[in-house]
Write an enzyme that holds these catalytic residues in place. Structure first.
Site, mmCIF file in Angstrom:
data_model
loop_
_atom_site.group_PDB
_atom_site.id
_atom_site.type_symbol
_atom_site.label_atom_id
_atom_site.label_comp_id
_atom_site.label_asym_id
_atom_site.label_seq_id
_atom_site.Cartn_x
_atom_site.Cartn_y
_atom_site.Cartn_z
ATOM 1 N N ASN A 1 0.872 -1.256 0.113
ATOM 2 C CA ASN A 1 -0.112 -0.024 -0.004
ATOM 3 C C ASN A 1 0.686 1.261 0.132
ATOM 4 O O ASN A 1 0.474 2.251 -0.529
ATOM 5 C CB ASN A 1 -0.901 -0.103 1.076
ATOM 6 C CG ASN A 1 -0.336 -0.012 2.510
ATOM 7 O OD1 ASN A 1 0.688 -0.989 2.692
ATOM 8 N ND2 ASN A 1 -0.855 0.438 3.534
ATOM 9 N N LYS B 1 12.279 -7.842 1.002
ATOM 10 C CA LYS B 1 11.241 -8.517 0.094
ATOM 11 C C LYS B 1 10.133 -7.786 0.214
ATOM 12 O O LYS B 1 9.419 -7.672 1.132
ATOM 13 C CB LYS B 1 11.214 -10.011 0.658
ATOM 14 C CG LYS B 1 10.098 -10.653 -0.439
ATOM 15 C CD LYS B 1 9.245 -11.841 0.122
ATOM 16 C CE LYS B 1 7.875 -11.247 0.501
ATOM 17 N NZ LYS B 1 7.256 -10.867 -0.357
ATOM 18 N N GLY C 1 2.327 -5.172 7.676
ATOM 19 C CA GLY C 1 1.536 -6.241 7.007
ATOM 20 C C GLY C 1 0.306 -6.444 7.610
ATOM 21 O O GLY C 1 0.134 -6.021 8.687
ATOM 22 N N SER C 2 -0.419 -7.509 7.508
ATOM 23 C CA SER C 2 -1.437 -8.167 8.217
ATOM 24 C C SER C 2 -1.183 -8.897 9.325
ATOM 25 O O SER C 2 0.044 -9.190 9.748
ATOM 26 C CB SER C 2 -2.133 -9.292 7.227
ATOM 27 O OG SER C 2 -1.440 -10.513 7.336
ATOM 28 N N VAL D 1 -0.041 -12.714 9.274
ATOM 29 C CA VAL D 1 1.348 -13.068 8.631
ATOM 30 C C VAL D 1 2.108 -12.407 9.758
ATOM 31 O O VAL D 1 3.337 -13.080 10.102
ATOM 32 C CB VAL D 1 1.584 -12.249 7.283
ATOM 33 C CG1 VAL D 1 3.047 -12.315 7.043
ATOM 34 C CG2 VAL D 1 0.634 -12.965 6.345
ATOM 35 N N GLY D 2 2.044 -11.149 10.394
ATOM 36 C CA GLY D 2 2.987 -10.589 11.574
ATOM 37 C C GLY D 2 3.044 -11.591 12.393
ATOM 38 O O GLY D 2 4.379 -11.754 13.032
ATOM 39 N N GLU E 1 4.489 -3.877 12.466
ATOM 40 C CA GLU E 1 3.317 -2.991 12.296
ATOM 41 C C GLU E 1 2.455 -3.667 11.684
ATOM 42 O O GLU E 1 2.466 -4.045 10.322
ATOM 43 C CB GLU E 1 3.695 -1.533 11.690
ATOM 44 C CG GLU E 1 2.665 -0.517 11.821
ATOM 45 C CD GLU E 1 1.523 -0.590 10.767
ATOM 46 O OE1 GLU E 1 0.486 -0.852 11.232
ATOM 47 O OE2 GLU E 1 2.032 -0.149 10.042
ATOM 48 N N CYS F 1 -3.013 1.110 6.570
ATOM 49 C CA CYS F 1 -3.219 0.631 8.116
ATOM 50 C C CYS F 1 -3.794 1.587 8.943
ATOM 51 O O CYS F 1 -4.393 1.401 10.092
ATOM 52 C CB CYS F 1 -2.002 0.186 8.787
ATOM 53 S SG CYS F 1 -0.699 1.136 8.567
#
Length: 489
Positions: A155, A178, A230-231, A234-235, A252, A286
């Protein structure tokens, strides 16, 4: 880059731009999904080994480079970025979907971030404490962590990487990065700027690929720290992997950010700022405003005006200067967000604006969603789950105290906004709303590079980002007990 000639994707490893050997990677224009923006082959796990090895090899020399020299490279990279702001901002709009003005603004923000950290050598570098022993001083110095894995989202494809990579580099770390595979072009542009500015080979390595590549990087024994945006799901998974290896992790993650509009608010200001917070960047922030709490005294008037503004918002091609909101990033995102809206309506939500898919024309062909406002009367998934799109869920409150309680009604705690002209209410909001970033009379989104950024509750892990807070993650302290011997005669 033209519609008929996509950019060729390459990876940066040990100072060399190399073609990938993995699966195909293709970035498409979300406003016109038939247009390929960039394409190439993904990096492989062997490339992860090579990149981490290059970063490790460069680490000692880079850490030994004076901070002023490291900062000078960031300052030169900022100049390169500013020189290309218009062109790269247009590429950002084409690749990610935010408006051209926002894209150019983001590129310039990346340059601003590099300039802030490029001047770090002029700031305090450590501390001196008094010793209880004669002839001794206690110094606290800072050292880099080593090789840092940087994993960034789609984003903000150049600004978020900048606010991770710039402090990592200026504090003497080397980086393997990445980015999200949906926005590889702007990642290449940032890496090009740093390379052009004179960054030594191996200090920054760029690998483009899917989540398996990220997993390989996070779990690599040569990585000394991980920073991620990210989400939440996943975090947490990355945090578990980092903890298993005993390396520092900074994350974050999600947000379900509330704007609270009290009866005494400047309503014109609140309308403008809620619109910006909810629909700028198509709600794909976010820190975007995704929940709205209004007190009963102004609720009807405010919501009627807000819905009218949402319905009037110009949605379309983000490269058209008349456009105020572009598409979401992928068709999958569009489907998921629309499903969230439909589910809320099925369970009794009232649609105040938008809510239905575009059925024909360019907006139906691209990944577009209508700016949507739905009102709910009680708990609902749309109130608690992050849709990450142009959707506001609204609830009414009978008092400021109830409004603040509703703002806190989330497992997330990234940001919030409160609109009031009552100083006492503003101070109560500071005390009672549990978030990492609180705005009084401005939109919930927004962050400056010289102040800490990050969330409370389940929105963040580890030290905050940006400003002097970044030093807390990208360095560790060494406490030095400094004592001399007897003076020589």
């Amino acid at each position: 880059m033209t519609a008929s000639t996509p950019e060729k994707l390459h990876h940066l490893i040990a100072g060399q731009w190399v073609a990938g050997r993995g699966d195909a990677v293709r970035s498409v224009n979300p406003a016109l999904p038939g247009i390929v923006v960039a394409e190439g082959a993904a990096a492989t796990l062997a490339d992860v080994d090579a990149a981490v090895g290059a970063a490790a090899e460069a680490a000692r020399s880079w850490a030994g480079t004076p901070m002023h020299q490291r900062g000078a490279i960031l300052l030169e990279a900022a100049t390169v970025i500013e020189r290309h702001a218009e062109d790269w901002g247009l590429e950002l709009a084409i690749e990610e979907g935010k408006t051209r003005a926002e894209g150019v603004g983001e590129v310039r923000r990346a340059a601003q971030i590099l300039r802030y950290f490029g001047n770090e050598g002029d700031r305090v570098a450590g501390q001196i404490y008094s010793s209880p022993r004669a002839g001794e001083q206690i110094l606290v110095t800072r050292k880099p962590l080593g090789v840092v894995a940087v994993i960034t989202p789609f984003n903000f494809p150049i600004a978020i990487p900048a606010w991770k990579i710039a402090p990592a580099l200026v504090y003497g770390n080397t980086v393997v990065w990445k980015p999200a595979s949906t926005v590889p072009l702007l990642a290449i542009r940032l890496a090009e700027a740093l390379s052009t500015a004179g960054l030594p080979a191996g200090v920054l390595n760029l690998l483009i690929g899917d989540s398996a590549l990220g997993d390989g990087l996070v779990n690599h024994e040569g990585v000394d720290a991980v920073t991620f945006t990210g989400s939440t799901g996943v975090g947490r998974r990355i945090a578990a992997a980092a903890a298993a290896r005993g390396v520092p992790m900074q994350a974050e993650m999600g947000g379900k950010n509330a704007a609270v509009v009290l009866d005494d608010a400047d309503l014109d200001l609140a309308l403008e700022q809620v619109m910006l917070g909810a629909f700028r960047s198509t709600g794909q922030k976010c820190t975007a405003t995704s929940r709205l709490v209004v007190t009963e005294g102004i609720a009807d008037r405010f919501l009627t005006a807000l819905a009218a503004r949402a319905d009037a918002l110009a949605v379309g091609d983000p490269t058209d200067d008349a456009t105020q909101m572009g598409p979401v990033i992928t068709g999958g995102a569009r489907t998921s967000i629309q499903t969230g809206i439909d589910t809320a309506v099925t369970h009794g939500a009232t649609v105040l604006a938008g809510g239905t898919p575009y059925r024909d024309g360019p907006l139906a062909e691209g990944y577009f969603l209508a700016p949507t406002i739905v009102e709910i009367a009680g708990p609902a998934d749309i109130w608690t789950e992050e849709l990450f799109g142009p959707v506001i869920a609204v609830r009414r409150a009978t008092s400021a105290e109830e409004a603040f309680a509703l703002a806190n009604d989330s497992e997330f705690g990234l940001s919030a906004a409160v609109f009031t002209q009552d100083l006492t209410r503003a101070l109560q909001a500071v005390d009672h709303i549990d978030v990492g970033v609180l705005h009084i009379n401005s939109e919930s989104a927004g962050a400056d590079p010289h102040v800490p950024f990050g969330g409370a509750k389940k929105s963040g892990l580890g030290p905050k980002e940006q400003g002097q807070a970044a030093r807390e993650f990208f360095t560790h302290t060494t406490t030095v007990y400094l004592r001399g011997g007897q003076p020589q005669s």
